[in-house]
Design an enzyme around this catalytic site. Structure first.
Site, short mmCIF file in Angstrom:
data_model
loop_
_atom_site.label_atom_id
_atom_site.label_comp_id
_atom_site.label_asym_id
_atom_site.label_seq_id
_atom_site.Cartn_x
_atom_site.Cartn_y
_atom_site.Cartn_z
N ASP A 1 16.62 24.67 -11.72
CA ASP A 1 17.51 25.68 -12.29
C ASP A 1 16.66 26.72 -13.02
O ASP A 1 15.85 27.39 -12.40
CB ASP A 1 18.52 24.97 -13.21
CG ASP A 1 19.78 25.79 -13.46
OD1 ASP A 1 19.72 27.03 -13.37
OD2 ASP A 1 20.82 25.20 -13.76
N ARG B 1 28.42 37.03 -8.03
CA ARG B 1 28.19 37.36 -9.45
C ARG B 1 26.70 37.29 -9.74
O ARG B 1 25.94 36.61 -9.04
CB ARG B 1 28.94 36.39 -10.36
CG ARG B 1 28.43 34.96 -10.34
CD ARG B 1 29.00 34.15 -11.50
NE ARG B 1 28.59 32.75 -11.50
CZ ARG B 1 27.44 32.28 -11.96
NH1 ARG B 1 26.50 33.12 -12.42
NH2 ARG B 1 27.17 30.97 -11.94
N GLU C 1 23.18 28.86 -20.61
CA GLU C 1 22.12 29.34 -19.71
C GLU C 1 21.26 30.40 -20.38
O GLU C 1 21.59 30.90 -21.45
CB GLU C 1 22.74 29.94 -18.44
CG GLU C 1 22.66 29.06 -17.19
CD GLU C 1 21.25 28.96 -16.60
OE1 GLU C 1 20.30 29.52 -17.18
OE2 GLU C 1 21.10 28.32 -15.55
#
Length: 298
Positions: A203, A102, A19
């Protein structure tokens, strides 16, 4: 897709969830994270060497810091990373009241402000909309801008810096906000693109010099190029892995699109069909360039 476009795996990262790619111009290196692998990686395409720092908890993003080193989102902490000593120190905490959250994606705006969002570690399994979007300024002031977020994800700013683009993945949209560059406040939320059947979840994303967005499609095996002014998809770049997670432009003239991917959650049969899952990909021949990344001013 134009025939000149080429997609190649350039790094066998074997990432669980690769990522947050960021091109570092000074060193000509690609910075990225493996969220569940709990590592920050720095890879040089010129030498093919990779350096890594273990974070000891999930790491949603890492970005360069003007004063040196990096700032990363580790667990629910914004931390300073000293690469030379491989040590981290906490700068700020978010979502203290939500231990199952998170930090996920984060990016620095053109003025040096860090924006970072949270999500539940296992999103939507228990209850939805547990995440938020925060900003962190140079004096480490933390401001919450959005709550009731499912999976805080991709973000970028328009070329005139007056629009903030944002993705909350489970909404299946790419959204825009008016952006006040002086205060960092956002408002007037609207949808600029709705994902179509088969495109998966939006995303990570990045902006090109034309002001168009390149959006990685998780479970969609592609990156799509959209014009946020019209909501039109201009181009689709298929990749040989389904879990494409994020992208950024890089290379000597910012004409290469680097794409991260994930392998976590694939079945054994899916893994056999996607041996490159978790790799870093480079897309060339797109005929457009990206913009340089920004460094955190704090």
């Amino acid at each position: 897709m134009m025939s000149s476009v080429k997609v190649e795996s350039v790094l066998k990262a074997s990432a669980l969830i690769g990522e947050g790619p960021v091109w570092e111009e000074s060193a000509q290196t690609l910075l990225f994270v493996d969220i569940m692998g709990q590592k920050i990686h720095r890879w040089s395409p010129n030498t093919n060497q990779i350096q890594s720092v273990e974070t000891g908890d999930t790491v949603g993003f890492a970005v360069p810091r003007r004063s040196g080193g990096y700032v990363a989102g580790v667990g629910r902490s914004i931390v300073a990373v000293d690469w030379s000593t491989q040590t981290m120190s906490s700068l700020a905490e978010v979502d203290e009241d939500k231990p199952s959250n998170r930090l996920n994606d984060g990016k620095v705006d053109p003025f040096g402000r860090l924006l970072a969002g949270t999500m539940e570690v296992r999103p939507a399994e228990v209850q939805r909309q547990q995440g938020s979007l925060f900003s962190v300024t140079s004096d480490l002031t933390v401001t919450k801008h959005l709550d009731k977020v499912d999976i805080s994800n991709g973000m970028d700013w328009s070329l005139d810096q007056r629009t903030f683009y944002y993705i909350d993945s489970l909404s299946l949209t790419v959204d825009a906000f008016d952006y006040d560059s002086h205060t960092g406040q956002i408002g007037n939320r609207r949808v600029v693109y709705r994902m179509e059947e088969g495109e998966g979840l939006p995303d990570g994303m990045t902006l090109d010099v034309k002001g168009h967005l390149w959006v990685a499609c998780f479970n969609g095996g592609r990156v799509i190029n959209i014009d946020p002014a019209t909501g039109v998809r201009l181009q689709t770049v298929p990749l040989p892995v389904m879990k494409t997670t994020s992208c950024c432009f890089g290379g000597p003239d910012y004409s290469d699109l680097y794409v991260t991917s994930a392998s976590l959650g694939l079945s054994q049969s899916e893994r056999r069909l996607q041996p490159l899952a978790g790799d870093i990909f480079r897309v060339t021949g797109l005929g457009v360039k990206g913009c340089a990344s920004n460094s955190f001013s704090g």
